[in-house]
Write a protein that holds these residues in place. Structure first.
Motif, PDB file in Angstrom:
ATOM      1  N   ASN A   1      20.056  47.879  38.939  1.00  0.00           N
ATOM      2  CA  ASN A   1      18.975  46.980  38.535  1.00  0.00           C
ATOM      3  C   ASN A   1      19.467  46.171  37.335  1.00  0.00           C
ATOM      4  O   ASN A   1      19.608  46.720  36.242  1.00  0.00           O
ATOM      5  N   VAL A   2      19.784  44.899  37.533  1.00  0.00           N
ATOM      6  CA  VAL A   2      20.487  44.170  36.472  1.00  0.00           C
ATOM      7  C   VAL A   2      19.795  42.895  36.014  1.00  0.00           C
ATOM      8  O   VAL A   2      20.297  42.212  35.112  1.00  0.00           O
ATOM      9  N   THR A   3      18.668  42.561  36.615  1.00  0.00           N
ATOM     10  CA  THR A   3      17.917  41.397  36.130  1.00  0.00           C
ATOM     11  C   THR A   3      16.458  41.505  36.549  1.00  0.00           C
ATOM     12  O   THR A   3      16.149  42.131  37.574  1.00  0.00           O
ATOM     13  N   ASN A   4      15.593  40.921  35.765  1.00  0.00           N
ATOM     14  CA  ASN A   4      14.174  40.810  36.152  1.00  0.00           C
ATOM     15  C   ASN A   4      13.845  39.383  36.584  1.00  0.00           C
ATOM     16  O   ASN A   4      12.696  39.074  36.905  1.00  0.00           O
ATOM     17  N   LYS A   5      14.847  38.499  36.593  1.00  0.00           N
ATOM     18  CA  LYS A   5      14.583  37.127  37.053  1.00  0.00           C
ATOM     19  C   LYS A   5      14.418  37.110  38.564  1.00  0.00           C
ATOM     20  O   LYS A   5      15.145  37.805  39.277  1.00  0.00           O
ATOM     21  N   CYS A   6      13.512  36.280  39.044  1.00  0.00           N
ATOM     22  CA  CYS A   6      13.376  36.118  40.487  1.00  0.00           C
ATOM     23  C   CYS A   6      12.874  34.717  40.793  1.00  0.00           C
ATOM     24  O   CYS A   6      12.170  34.110  39.965  1.00  0.00           O
TER      25      CYS A   6
ATOM     26  N   PRO B   1      19.026  40.035  42.442  1.00  0.00           N
ATOM     27  CA  PRO B   1      20.312  40.411  41.826  1.00  0.00           C
ATOM     28  C   PRO B   1      21.328  39.279  41.731  1.00  0.00           C
ATOM     29  O   PRO B   1      22.193  39.304  40.858  1.00  0.00           O
ATOM     30  N   THR B   2      21.246  38.281  42.622  1.00  0.00           N
ATOM     31  CA  THR B   2      22.306  37.255  42.606  1.00  0.00           C
ATOM     32  C   THR B   2      22.211  36.323  41.397  1.00  0.00           C
ATOM     33  O   THR B   2      23.107  35.515  41.186  1.00  0.00           O
ATOM     34  N   PHE B   3      21.157  36.454  40.601  1.00  0.00           N
ATOM     35  CA  PHE B   3      21.202  35.778  39.296  1.00  0.00           C
ATOM     36  C   PHE B   3      22.376  36.303  38.485  1.00  0.00           C
ATOM     37  O   PHE B   3      22.863  35.628  37.598  1.00  0.00           O
ATOM     38  N   ARG B   4      22.829  37.557  38.794  1.00  0.00           N
ATOM     39  CA  ARG B   4      23.952  38.162  38.080  1.00  0.00           C
ATOM     40  C   ARG B   4      25.209  38.232  38.963  1.00  0.00           C
ATOM     41  O   ARG B   4      25.925  39.234  38.978  1.00  0.00           O
ATOM     42  N   LEU B   5      25.450  37.150  39.663  1.00  0.00           N
ATOM     43  CA  LEU B   5      26.637  37.063  40.514  1.00  0.00           C
ATOM     44  C   LEU B   5      27.912  37.369  39.721  1.00  0.00           C
ATOM     45  O   LEU B   5      28.855  37.973  40.240  1.00  0.00           O
ATOM     46  N   ASP B   6      27.933  36.942  38.459  1.00  0.00           N
ATOM     47  CA  ASP B   6      29.095  37.211  37.602  1.00  0.00           C
ATOM     48  C   ASP B   6      29.363  38.710  37.520  1.00  0.00           C
ATOM     49  O   ASP B   6      30.490  39.177  37.757  1.00  0.00           O
ATOM     50  N   LEU B   7      28.333  39.466  37.232  1.00  0.00           N
ATOM     51  CA  LEU B   7      28.474  40.914  37.085  1.00  0.00           C
ATOM     52  C   LEU B   7      28.793  41.582  38.424  1.00  0.00           C
ATOM     53  O   LEU B   7      29.601  42.516  38.488  1.00  0.00           O
ATOM     54  N   MET B   8      28.206  41.075  39.503  1.00  0.00           N
ATOM     55  CA  MET B   8      28.475  41.652  40.822  1.00  0.00           C
ATOM     56  C   MET B   8      29.960  41.543  41.158  1.00  0.00           C
ATOM     57  O   MET B   8      30.568  42.482  41.676  1.00  0.00           O
ATOM     58  N   GLY B   9      30.540  40.389  40.862  1.00  0.00           N
ATOM     59  CA  GLY B   9      31.966  40.181  41.127  1.00  0.00           C
ATOM     60  C   GLY B   9      32.842  41.046  40.235  1.00  0.00           C
ATOM     61  O   GLY B   9      33.808  41.661  40.696  1.00  0.00           O
ATOM     62  N   GLU B  10      32.485  41.110  38.952  1.00  0.00           N
ATOM     63  CA  GLU B  10      33.267  41.905  37.991  1.00  0.00           C
ATOM     64  C   GLU B  10      33.251  43.390  38.333  1.00  0.00           C
ATOM     65  O   GLU B  10      34.250  44.090  38.200  1.00  0.00           O
ATOM     66  N   ALA B  11      32.086  43.880  38.761  1.00  0.00           N
ATOM     67  CA  ALA B  11      31.920  45.322  38.962  1.00  0.00           C
ATOM     68  C   ALA B  11      32.454  45.816  40.302  1.00  0.00           C
ATOM     69  O   ALA B  11      32.714  47.015  40.464  1.00  0.00           O
ATOM     70  N   ALA B  12      32.625  44.923  41.275  1.00  0.00           N
ATOM     71  CA  ALA B  12      32.935  45.354  42.644  1.00  0.00           C
ATOM     72  C   ALA B  12      34.164  46.274  42.748  1.00  0.00           C
ATOM     73  O   ALA B  12      34.071  47.348  43.369  1.00  0.00           O
ATOM     74  N   PRO B  13      35.328  45.907  42.174  1.00  0.00           N
ATOM     75  CA  PRO B  13      36.496  46.799  42.344  1.00  0.00           C
ATOM     76  C   PRO B  13      36.245  48.189  41.769  1.00  0.00           C
ATOM     77  O   PRO B  13      36.650  49.199  42.362  1.00  0.00           O
ATOM     78  N   TRP B  14      35.576  48.252  40.642  1.00  0.00           N
ATOM     79  CA  TRP B  14      35.304  49.557  40.004  1.00  0.00           C
ATOM     80  C   TRP B  14      34.306  50.364  40.827  1.00  0.00           C
ATOM     81  O   TRP B  14      34.493  51.568  41.036  1.00  0.00           O
TER      82      TRP B  14
END
Ligand code: SF4
Length: 212
Positions: free
Chosen positions: A16-21, A76-89
């Motif tokens: 859960n990484v954003t409340n924006k919608c 969640p795609t408001f945080r596309l940056d974080l989704m990309g960064e976190a994926a390998p981990w």
């Protein structure tokens, strides 16, 4: 705001990484509750990678889970940056990654983000929610203020653009992801409308359909 929580299956972790919608769906649980499964999902601040990793480690680390789901009280795609960064981990222990989304990512970012999204996520569940634009606007009440849109000087999209964005998004996903599901909220639609939604999803190339 809790960044990671389980709900039922203990080997599945929701992020859960954003409340924006971009929607204000009439049936959205976040207008009636503070959270789910005992987790408080409203609040600040949104996490960076380090904060998200700390939340996942507290729950046992990436190796403990078979699936991560970007979900929560917002899009969640408001945080596309974080989704990309976190994926390998997140994938480092062999887990799959799913995204629950309203399908507005390209409209939010003002560009085609599907190629990068397909690198960050394995499976999608997309809220179709309605068989036509009129019903979608009524049920989901889409909109976004310019200040919430990444990039500067962008004009606020007309409400109909959000419906078109969902259709465009859904139609291009089957070739990019391992699995794609379209979903609707059963009690918000008639049986006939549900069948129209199923047919629309199929027409767009999406074979998996779920009534929530
Ligand atoms: S798109 Fe999802 S998070 Fe946003 S208002 Fe609708 S149900 Fe709630």
């Amino acid at each position: 705001m809790q960044y990671a929580y389980t709900y039922g299956d203990s080997r599945r972790l929701y992020l859960n990484v954003t409340n924006k919608c971009t929607n204000q769906c009439l049936f959205c649980v976040r207008f009636r509750a503070e959270g789910l499964g005992g987790a408080i999902l409203w609040g600040d601040p949104e996490p960076d990678l380090r904060a998200l990793q700390a939340a996942v480690e507290t729950r046992g680390g990436p190796g403990h889970f078979r699936e991560f789901i970007w979900c929560g009280f917002g899009e969640p795609t408001f945080r596309l940056d974080l989704m990309g960064e976190a994926a390998p981990w997140l994938r480092s222990g062999g887990a799959k990654i799913r995204l629950d989304t309203n399908g507005h990512a390209c409209l939010i970012h003002g560009r085609d983000v599907l190629p990068e999204l397909s690198q960050a996520v394995d499976e999608l569940s997309v809220s179709l929610n309605a068989p036509n634009c009129r019903k979608y606007l009524k049920l989901c009440q889409p909109g976004i203020d310019s200040a919430s849109m990444p990039g500067s000087g962008r004009r606020r999209p007309a409400p109909e653009r959000f419906w078109e964005a969902v259709l465009d998004f859904l139609s291009r996903t089957p070739s990019l992801f391992l699995g794609v599901q379209a979903s609707v909220v059963g009690f918000a639609l008639t049986d006939e409308e549900i069948e129209e939604c199923r047919a629309l999803a199929l027409y767009l190339g999406v074979k998996q359909f779920r009534v929530r």
